[in-house]
Design a protein around this motif. Structure first.
Motif, short mmCIF file in Angstrom:
data_model
loop_
_atom_site.label_atom_id
_atom_site.label_comp_id
_atom_site.label_asym_id
_atom_site.label_seq_id
_atom_site.Cartn_x
_atom_site.Cartn_y
_atom_site.Cartn_z
N ILE A 49 0.98 -0.81 0.32
CA ILE A 49 0.03 0.12 -0.06
C ILE A 49 0.98 1.53 -0.24
CG2 ILE A 49 -2.03 1.22 1.13
CD1 ILE A 49 -3.30 -0.84 2.21
N PRO A 50 1.39 1.43 0.65
CA PRO A 50 2.97 2.71 1.32
C PRO A 50 3.52 2.36 -0.29
CG PRO A 50 3.16 1.91 2.52
CD PRO A 50 1.79 0.57 2.30
N LEU A 51 4.05 1.86 -0.99
CA LEU A 51 4.93 1.75 -1.99
C LEU A 51 3.39 2.45 -3.65
CD1 LEU A 51 7.53 0.89 -3.57
CD2 LEU A 51 6.29 -1.52 -3.69
N PHE A 52 2.39 1.81 -3.37
CA PHE A 52 1.57 1.85 -4.54
C PHE A 52 1.27 2.88 -4.23
CE2 PHE A 52 -2.81 2.39 -5.92
CZ PHE A 52 -2.94 2.55 -7.14
N ILE B 258 3.17 5.82 -3.16
CA ILE B 258 4.35 6.82 -3.69
C ILE B 258 4.09 6.17 -5.24
CG2 ILE B 258 6.71 6.74 -3.82
CD1 ILE B 258 7.08 5.45 -0.76
N PHE B 259 3.96 5.56 -5.80
CA PHE B 259 3.47 5.16 -7.51
C PHE B 259 2.94 6.21 -7.89
CE2 PHE B 259 6.88 1.52 -6.83
CZ PHE B 259 7.76 2.46 -7.73
N ALA B 260 1.70 5.63 -7.66
CA ALA B 260 0.67 6.34 -7.97
C ALA B 260 1.07 8.33 -7.77
CB ALA B 260 -0.59 6.35 -7.08
N VAL B 261 1.18 8.97 -6.88
CA VAL B 261 1.74 10.42 -5.94
C VAL B 261 2.64 10.79 -7.75
CG1 VAL B 261 2.15 12.13 -5.43
CG2 VAL B 261 0.90 10.61 -3.93
N PHE B 262 3.89 9.93 -7.60
CA PHE B 262 4.57 10.31 -8.11
C PHE B 262 4.12 10.40 -9.78
CE2 PHE B 262 7.54 10.61 -4.50
CZ PHE B 262 8.05 11.76 -4.94
N GLY B 263 3.98 8.58 -10.08
CA GLY B 263 3.10 8.45 -11.83
C GLY B 263 2.34 9.12 -11.40
#
Length: 136
Positions: A5-8, A10-15
């Motif tokens: 969940i935290p990894l997703f 982070i990728f969602a925000v920067f993506g």
């Protein structure tokens, strides 16, 4: 599963930020490539180009030339951004005083230093507008 969940996030925000920045420029370059391919195919077949296509290609080439009004507009936007950041910094510092604002604002805030950057950029654009001879 909870570790992802935290990894997703982070990728969602920067993506999302990457998609907002890169997406429009990619679509614009793809549109230009398709227009150039169409014009090239028409020239190869010996067909005359309509005046509208030539005008559109000419506008595309001159669209990004800096002008006096664009420089003033950008300067005012950057200046207003810097003033807004500075006002936020001063209001945020005064918030702790309650009803007694007799001590005045605290000008030692870090956001005032950050606000100086867009203010300086805005002033530079406004000064450049006086030297720019191109008008819209």
């Amino acid at each position: 599963m909870e570790d992802f969940i935290p990894l997703f996030a982070i990728f969602a925000v920067f993506g999302t930020i990457t998609a907002i920045v890169v997406g429009p420029s990619y679509l614009k370059s793809r549109e230009r490539r398709e227009m150039q391919a169409t014009v090239r195919a028409a020239i190869d077949k010996g067909q005359p180009l309509p005046p509208e296509v030539i005008d559109a290609l000419g506008k595309e080439a001159t669209k990004n030339i800096p002008s006096r009004t664009r420089d003033i507009r950008r300067g005012i936007i950057w200046l207003a951004t810097g003033i807004g950041i500075a006002a936020f910094s001063l209001i945020n510092d005064m918030r702790g005083f309650g009803d007694d604002w007799s001590d005045g604002p605290n000008f030692d805030g870090g956001l005032l230093g950050i606000a100086a950057i867009p203010v300086t950029i805005g002033l530079a654009y406004i000064v450049l507008s006086f030297f720019n001879k191109n008008r819209d």
